[in-house]
Each structure stands twice: as C-alpha cells, then as structure tokens.
Design a protein around this motif. Structure first.
Motif, PDB file in Angstrom:
ATOM      1  N   LEU A 175      -1.424 -17.972  22.387  1.00 23.66           N
ATOM      2  CA  LEU A 175      -1.399 -18.208  20.948  1.00 23.66           C
ATOM      3  C   LEU A 175      -2.371 -17.270  20.238  1.00 23.66           C
ATOM      4  N   TYR A 178      -1.884 -21.459  27.377  1.00 25.97           N
ATOM      5  CA  TYR A 178      -1.241 -21.658  26.072  1.00 25.97           C
ATOM      6  C   TYR A 178      -2.121 -21.118  24.962  1.00 25.97           C
ATOM      7  N   THR A 179      -3.396 -21.458  24.985  1.00 27.26           N
ATOM      8  CA  THR A 179      -4.294 -21.039  23.899  1.00 27.26           C
ATOM      9  C   THR A 179      -4.485 -19.535  23.888  1.00 27.26           C
ATOM     10  N   ARG A 230      -3.372 -28.648  17.365  1.00 23.48           N
ATOM     11  CA  ARG A 230      -2.138 -28.786  18.142  1.00 23.48           C
ATOM     12  C   ARG A 230      -2.338 -29.901  19.167  1.00 23.48           C
ATOM     13  N   GLU A 250       4.295 -20.972  12.616  1.00 23.10           N
ATOM     14  CA  GLU A 250       4.534 -20.182  13.817  1.00 23.10           C
ATOM     15  C   GLU A 250       4.315 -18.702  13.508  1.00 23.10           C
ATOM     16  N   LYS A 251       4.603 -17.847  14.459  1.00 16.40           N
ATOM     17  CA  LYS A 251       4.270 -16.426  14.310  1.00 16.40           C
ATOM     18  C   LYS A 251       4.937 -15.811  13.075  1.00 16.40           C
TER      19      LYS A 251
END
Length: 905
Positions: A902, A898-899, A635, A363-364
C-alpha cells in the motif's frame, strides 16, 4: 371553556417494588401544582412484606391522597377492573409503579386534558431498559402540543396505557376484559381511543421503566406460544370483526407487527415447528383481511412507529392478497411522486428511495462507493441500473450479493439491492461534483444519500461535513443530492473545520455533546506531529476480559525487535487484570473509552479486529462516531474471536466494518467466506491460523469441560460494549436452561465421573454468566462464569474432554488433538446455520441429539480414559492448515506485506 377537572384519580398497579419510590417522587415532588384533588389508589398485587411496608409508608406520608388496596395475585387488568369507579372523579388514569413522571409532566397532562375538547390526553413515553440506564425507544422525534385525530392520523397511536389520562365520563360504563390472557389493558385503551376519536398529545414526556413491546429480548409475551397463533386468531381477528375503525385496524396491525419484531433476524425465539409457523402465518393472513390496504402501507411509511423494515408491510399486503405482487406504477400523489398500486394506494414516495452508503474507499486511482438501495423492495432488481454521473461522464455500478437480508421467524422476507461503483478520481476532480442515479423502466432518479457507517466518512445531517482524500475535500449537498469535490489548501482547511463545528452545534443531537466533541477534534489536529512517521496498529478483545486473539497478537508484535515504525496498542477496560499486567510490561495499553483511547484510534492506520462494530471499541458510540467520520481512515483486518464456519454473513460480511483482510484458520473457513454473500475477494482471505492457538499446549488434569455457546434469544440483550450482559429473568423459562441444568445434574453422569475419577466443570459463556445463580448446584459439578477471571487457555489445556454445541472454542480444543462431544438437541437450534463445517461428516466427535445420547457418549469416553478415536483424529488433521505455534508470525508477515504494498502505491 375549560372542563371541570377538580378531581383526578390514578389507579397505580404495583407489580414491582423497585421503582415505587421513584414513581411517587416523580408524581408528588415534580408536579406539586397538579396535586390538588388528586387521589392515588395503589393496587398491591405482590402482597410481600416489602410491598406492604412501602405502600404503608407512602400512604402515611401523603395522607388521604393515597390509599392502598390489596389485590393479591391479580393481573393489572383484573386489579383495575375490580376497583374501577368513576364516582367523584373528573379524570381517570391507569399507571404502574414503573411509570415515572418528569418535572412538570403530570401537571401538563392534567392541564392538557382540562383545556382540550378531547376526552383523552397523553404524554410521550421514553422506554428504558430494565436497569433504567439506556433509552430503548422514543415514539415521536419532535413531540409537540397537538390534537391527534385518530381517523386521519392513526400513525400517532400511542400504545402505552400509562401515558394517558381520560375524562371520567369517557371511562364510565367501560370495562376491562379480564378473560384476555394478553394485552387486556391495551384492549381497553384501544376501545377508549376509538370512543374518544381523538386525543391531545402533550410535548412533555414520562419514563416507562418496564419491558415494553419494543424490547425484542425481554418483553415477556415473546416466549409464550399462546401469544402467537391463538392470540391472533382468537383475539385480533375477532376484535377486527367487531371494530372497523381505522384506529382499531392500526392498533391490531401493530399488535401483529410486534410479534414479528420480537423474532426479527437474530431475535428469532425459534418457538415454532414448521407446522406451527405455517399455522401462525395463516392466522396473520386471516387477520389482514380486515385491515385496509392503505392502513398497511400507512403503517409501513408514514407511521412514527416504524418498528419493522418497510418491506415487511409490503409483505403483509402481498400475503393479504394471496401472495400476488401488485403491479406498481409511479404517479403524482398528494405527498409527491410515489410508487402506488394500480388502484392508487401509495406504497413508497420517491423521496424516501435513497442510497444507504456504507463505505467510501480511497483507492489508488478510484473512489469506491459501497452501499445499498433502500426502499426499492417493490422493484424488479434485475431492471435496476445504478451509476455515478460526474459532469458528462457516467460510471456504471456493479450489483453484488453482500448480505442485506431481513429475516422473520428464521425466514428471509426481504433483500436490499447491494452495489459498488468504482469512480475514476480524475473524473470527479475535474468535474468538481458527482451524483448517484438510478434508472428503472424508463424512470431516472437522482438519489439522495444517507451515510450509514463510520467508513462512509460523511453524515447528511451536517451540511458542512467533509472528508479529505488525496489533496481534495469531499462534501455532500443534501439539497441537490450532490457530492462536491474541491482542492485542499490551508485556508480552506481551517474554514472547513470551523464550518464543521458550526454544523455540529447547530444540527447535532445535543449541543452539549457537540461541545464535548469539538476539543477532541482539535486535539486530533494538534497531536498529528506526535504520530508522524509511525504506523499505528490497534487490537482488542472482549473489553471486560482479555486472553483472546487480540491479546496474543498484541504481545507478539510488542516483543518483536524488528517491527520498525509499527506501534501497536491494545484496548481493554481499565479495571481488568489484563490492563495492569500489559501496561506494566509494554506500556501501550489503552483504557477503553478514555480520551487517549479515542485520540489514538483516530490516528490508527490498521485495526486488527476480533469483534465487529470497530468504532465502538475505538471509543466512539453511535451517538458520537458521526462527529468524527472524516477521521476514520484506518483499514480493518479481521482477527476474529472464533471461526467463521457457520453462516454468519450478517456480521462478518465485508461491508459491516469495511474489512480489507480476513485471517483464517482452515481451508473450510475460506470455502465458507468466499461465498458472494460475504463480499470478499479471494486475495482478501488469508490462511494464517489464529493468534491464541500459539498458546495451546495440552496439560491434561483429568476433568470434563461442559461449555456450550450462547443464544441471543435467551439473554437480556441490553449490554453495552465494555460491560457484561444484564441478568434476564426469562432465562429460567428457556429450553436452553432446561437442557443444560438437567445435564449438569444428571445422576448417571455424576456417578460415572466419580467412578472414573473425573471432575466435571460447567463453564458458562461470558454473555450468560449473569445467569449462574439460576442453575441448580450439586457437590460434584463446578460451575464457572466465563466472564470471571477464568483463563480459557488454562482450562482448555487442562481439560480431558469437552462437551459443546457450536462454540468456537471447539476448534481450540481440537487443535490440541483432544476429544469432543457435540450436543445438538432438536429443540435448541443453533444461533447460526451450518456453513463450512458439516458436523456429521467433518466434526471432531459424535453428534448427540438427546439427553440420553449425550450422557451415554460422555460416560463411554470416561470409561475409555478420554482417548481420541482415529476417525476424529483424521478429521482434525484435514481441517487445520497448521499444527505449529507460528500463527502470530504468519499474520504479522501478511499484514506487513499488505502495508508495504500500500505504501508503495
């Protein structure tokens, strides 16, 4: 001094014609040096023209070595007993036509018995499925020549009679109990082993091509009620009262265990009423009184025959002791530190307690570690504390309720401890390593980790396995139970990969498999420039048939002019109609299991999954996905192929495929999925509709569609992804078959259809399609296999009324505002429990429980021209969030949002 072994007699029970030639080929062609003074007695129980002809040919080919005895209709025990003689024999064996000796194995078996002080010798059997194509079970991972003392090493009980050869002197005076309905040959085996006290295990193997007890779908006794309570109380308990040896106890516990194995989780045969189930449990509790505590746990941990989760044996112990949980203490034992009962019976070695890692997500700012604690079943979960220690900094984990249950006979017996730890990446990068620890009642354990799923990225068997995140490498040191983190650089990258190859070759299951995987890994690195700057999306449906959500979404995205960097692929079998049509039109179809399928899948950014076990659709089976885990970085978004409206958390939980987004059709579906057992955050559940609904427009052609779903407990259960299920001979004996065969041949239903001008079509679920030949046919009902070239969109659009039970296509039908009838017989429970849809109050049609009720309802609808009653029209309107044909568009826009988010982070 070697024993005399000049004369060997094999009694071969012939109850299957299919493998008799292979059996004799394996015996005579592969074992010529063991054929001296061999006599094979064929016991023909079939007495068909074919079996008699085959036996005659074999007898003629091998002369006096083979003789044939007619045993019409006899069971194996009856045939063996009627012909058993130890005269003029030094060695005796009892095999079937399904017993196949590999090269040199029978010779090795004879030599082992001749040279050993033991009066019994055995090979290890490979168990295959009914088609002989898939290995189901191996007893010993590393078989070796050794003498097995059946008092000290009961875990090496080998229950396949065809694997043994006995001294004739041991067999002399022994008899098969032909009064037993079940396991009569195994009864003889146990008594022979008890008498022998030991046997010589040879490292060579044989193949058992039959439905053995470890096959939880096809083992025939599983469907017979007499094999449960009557067999436990009438045979097992009586046997244990007379035979107190450890091997007798162990073997009887094994016989009890396989009854539970065949009814574990979705394999539950649903044979019992509540009263019958309790009666069975009572019988098991009574039998357990004659089995020593250490035998129960011996089977649970030490046994090479670990056929059930270890908590089940703990449950056996608790049931034996009246439901009282033992007080657990940690003590030093001969096998190391272990959890024991107060009186010193070992429950679980500390070394076996570990983390089962299911996902490591980058994650980030953090690495998210998702997993379960295995073999902690004897602990109070409220007292467990999980944390990650990186240097001097500790990060606590959070327990969650994601599905981790084991069910037997429909009852939840055990639950794993499920957790997630979100570890700051700065901590682990600065410290260079971290470990997972457990604290419990003053005891602290550094836990070993096994990596269960592809999304966990590593495999503990490969010491040089690595995964790249950001600009760092993550490895796992199994000797220290420690994760190691190092910075990336080109030289280290090359070194890591070469060391990985070395691990694959040295520690891989098969060298030839490793050598095949290395070029694919190399191609992945070489092809990176080709995929640079592109966003790779992948979707799929049933591999042997398209036409579902995946194909609809693939078509939609392929035809968008503004998709930018997105390149979408669709996976399907090359021999399908869909492959040819879609490839000609769009050019980005991947033939399942092809090299291109495997390569593109490794570069995928997002997988729009319509079915679980995503790695298999990507072309990576369990045997090979472990070699590529570091490359599985896509994902997963769930498109579904039905609706998650029932309790199906065992497959649809967040961790099964590490699912990030879940596209839903109804608010009721979201209500079901937001339960803690599924593990989703609210923002991960999106109300969009289903792609295939975009093609649903009613075109009534005046016919009634009968289309129930399937049940796992009525199928062969031996299919592989990309292939149809196999045919199951047990199907004709199931309640499922009886119910629907009776319905489609009901004279009153047929007469009403004829009178009102309706046709009747029975659409068999794709998984049950091989059973089509079992159904009785008539001139008025058309029976169609769902696995054929049937277009579901066409048949649903054209039907006037649908009868179903719990099938997901009910929602497709209701979406077109068409009437349904539900058939929910009490004798045929649903595959999954009711979840977000209560049929009595939310269903789209009447719920019928009996044959008469369902025929009455169908006839009444036909009499009224299949009009949709207002009550059910209102329910349909309140159930669906959308009534348009823009579902693909909503899903596409949600995925892009979403993409883009991200990419920004």
């Amino acid at each position: 001094m070697a024993k005399k072994a000049d004369r060997c007699r094999l009694y071969l029970y012939l109850d299957q014609e299919k493998y008799i030639e292979e059996c004799f080929k394996g015996l005579f062609e592969h074992n010529r040096d063991a054929l001296s003074s061999l006599e094979v007695v064929i016991l023909d129980s079939l007495m068909t023209e074919k079996s008699k002809a085959l036996s005659a040919q074999i007898s003629q080919r091998h002369g006096q070595t083979v003789r044939v005895v007619e045993c019409p209709g006899m069971s194996d025990a009856q045939a063996y007993e009627a012909n058993l003689s130890t005269e003029q024999a030094d060695q005796i064996g009892f095999i079937k036509a399904t017993t196949i000796y590999e090269a040199g194995s029978f010779a090795a078996l004879r030599a082992a018995l001749s040279s050993s002080d033991c009066s019994a010798a055995s090979l290890e059997p490979y168990y295959f499925n009914r088609n002989g194509t898939e290995k189901l079970y191996i007893m010993f991972e590393e078989p070796r020549d050794q003498v097995i003392d059946l008092n000290d090493q009961v875990q090496y009980y080998q229950p396949y009679p065809g694997g043994y050869l006995f001294d004739a002197a041991l067999v002399e005076g022994m008899h098969f109990d032909t009064t037993l309905k079940f396991e009569a040959v195994n009864d003889m085996l146990i008594r022979l082993l008890e008498k022998a006290g030991a046997y010589h295990l040879n490292k060579k193997r044989l193949i058992a091509r039959e439905d053995l007890e470890v096959d939880g779908y096809n083992y025939p006794y599983l469907y017979d009620l007499d094999w449960y309570t009557p067999h436990v109380s009438g045979y097992i308990t009586s046997f244990l009262q007379e035979h107190t040896s450890r091997i007798a106890q162990f073997a009887m516990l094994y016989s009890i265990s396989i009854k539970f194995l065949g009814n574990q989780n979705d394999r539950n045969k649903a044979l019992f009423t509540p009263a019958q189930k309790e009666e069975f449990y009572d019988a098991v509790r009574a039998a357990l009184q004659f089995i020593d505590d250490d035998i129960i746990f011996y089977n649970g941990y030490f046994s090479m025959r670990r056929i059930m989760p270890r908590p089940m044996y703990f449950n056996f112990y608790v049931q034996k002791h009246g439901g009282i949980q033992p007080k657990v203490v940690f003590a030093d034992t001969p096998i190391g530190r272990a959890a024991t009962t107060e009186d010193g019976v070992i429950i679980e070695p500390v070394s076996a307690m570990h983390v089962e890692m299911h996902a490591i997500n980058n994650e980030k700012d953090t690495l998210e570690l998702w997993g379960f604690l295995r073999n902690f079943y004897f602990m109070d979960y409220d007292k467990i504390r999980i944390s990650v220690l990186a240097g001097s900094q500790r990060t606590g984990g959070k327990r969650n309720e994601i599905y981790s249950l084991s069910h037997f006979f429909g009852d939840a017996v055990s639950k794993n401890y499920s957790f997630m730890v979100s570890v700051p990446k700065d901590q682990i990068k600065n410290s260079g390593s971290f470990c997972i620890e457990c604290e419990y009642e003053g005891n602290t354990f550094r836990l070993p980790v096994c990596f269960e799923k592809p999304q966990s990225h590593l495999w503990e068997i490969f010491p040089n396995a690595y995964w790249r995140f950001d600009k760092h490498y993550l490895k796992y040191d199994g000797r220290e139970n420690l994760f190691v983190v190092k910075k990336c650089n080109p030289l280290r990258g090359i070194k890591n990969e070469l060391c990985y190859w070395h691990s694959m070759i040295k520690y891989g299951i098969k060298v030839e498999r490793s050598l095949k995987c290395i070029p694919v890994r190399l191609l992945y690195f070489m092809s990176k420039p080709f995929f640079a700057g592109k966003e790779i999306w992948i979707t799929y449906d049933q591999l042997f048939k398209g036409g579902d959500n995946g194909e609809y979404f693939y078509r939609y995205v392929s035809e968008r002019k503004d998709k930018g960097k997105v390149r979408i692929y669709y996976i399907v079998n090359k021999n399908t109609r869909e492959y040819k049509e879609l490839q000609e039109k769009y050019g980005t179809v991947l033939a399942f299991n092809s090299l291109k399928n495997k390569l593109v899948s490794l570069h995928a950014d997002y997988v729009f999954a319509t079915r679980v076990a995503v790695n298999i659709y990507m072309g990576y089976w369990q045997q090979t996905e472990r070699y590529f885990r570091d490359m599985f970085n896509s994902r997963v978004f769930c498109l579904q192929h039905g609706l998650t409206i029932q309790k199906i958390a065992q497959y649809q939980n967040r961790l099964f495929d590490n699912t990030r987004l879940y596209f839903c059709v109804s608010p009721a579906e979201i209500d079901n999925l937001r339960r803690p057992i599924y593990g989703y955050d609210e923002k991960e559940l999106l109300l969009t509709g289903a792609p295939r609904y975009d093609g649903l427009v009613s075109k009534d052609k005046h016919f009634i569609l009968i289309s129930p779903t399937w049940r796992r407990n009525v199928t062969a259960g031996t299919n592989k992804k990309g292939s149809n299920h196999g045919y199951s001979p047990n199907f004709k004996h199931t309640e499922y078959f009886r119910i629907y065969n009776s319905l489609i041949n009901d004279e009153r239903l047929i007469e009403q259809a004829r009178k009102t001008g309706y046709k009747l079509i029975y659409l068999i679920h794709p998984i049950l399609s091989p059973q089509i030949k079992d159904f009785d046919t008539n001139d008025y009902v058309q029976i169609l296999p769902g696995a054929g070239n049937v277009s579901y969109e066409k048949i649903l659009s054209e039907a006037s009324l649908m009868l179903t039970d719990h099938s997901g296509i009910q929602f497709d039908f209701a979406y077109m505002r068409k009437p349904l009838v539900y058939y929910h017989p009490d004798t045929l429970p649903p595959q999954y429990e009711e979840g977000g849809l209560k049929y009595e109050t939310m269903g789209f049609g009447p719920v019928c429980r009996t044959h008469k009720q369902v025929v009455d309802a169908l006839c009444d609808y036909m009499e009224k021209n299949c009009a949709l009653p207002e009550e059910y029209a209102e329910r349909i309107e309140s159930f669906f969030a959308f009534n348009d044909h823009n579902n693909c568009q909503r899903i596409y826009e949600a995925a892009k949002a979403y993409t883009e988010k991200l990419n920004c982070t």
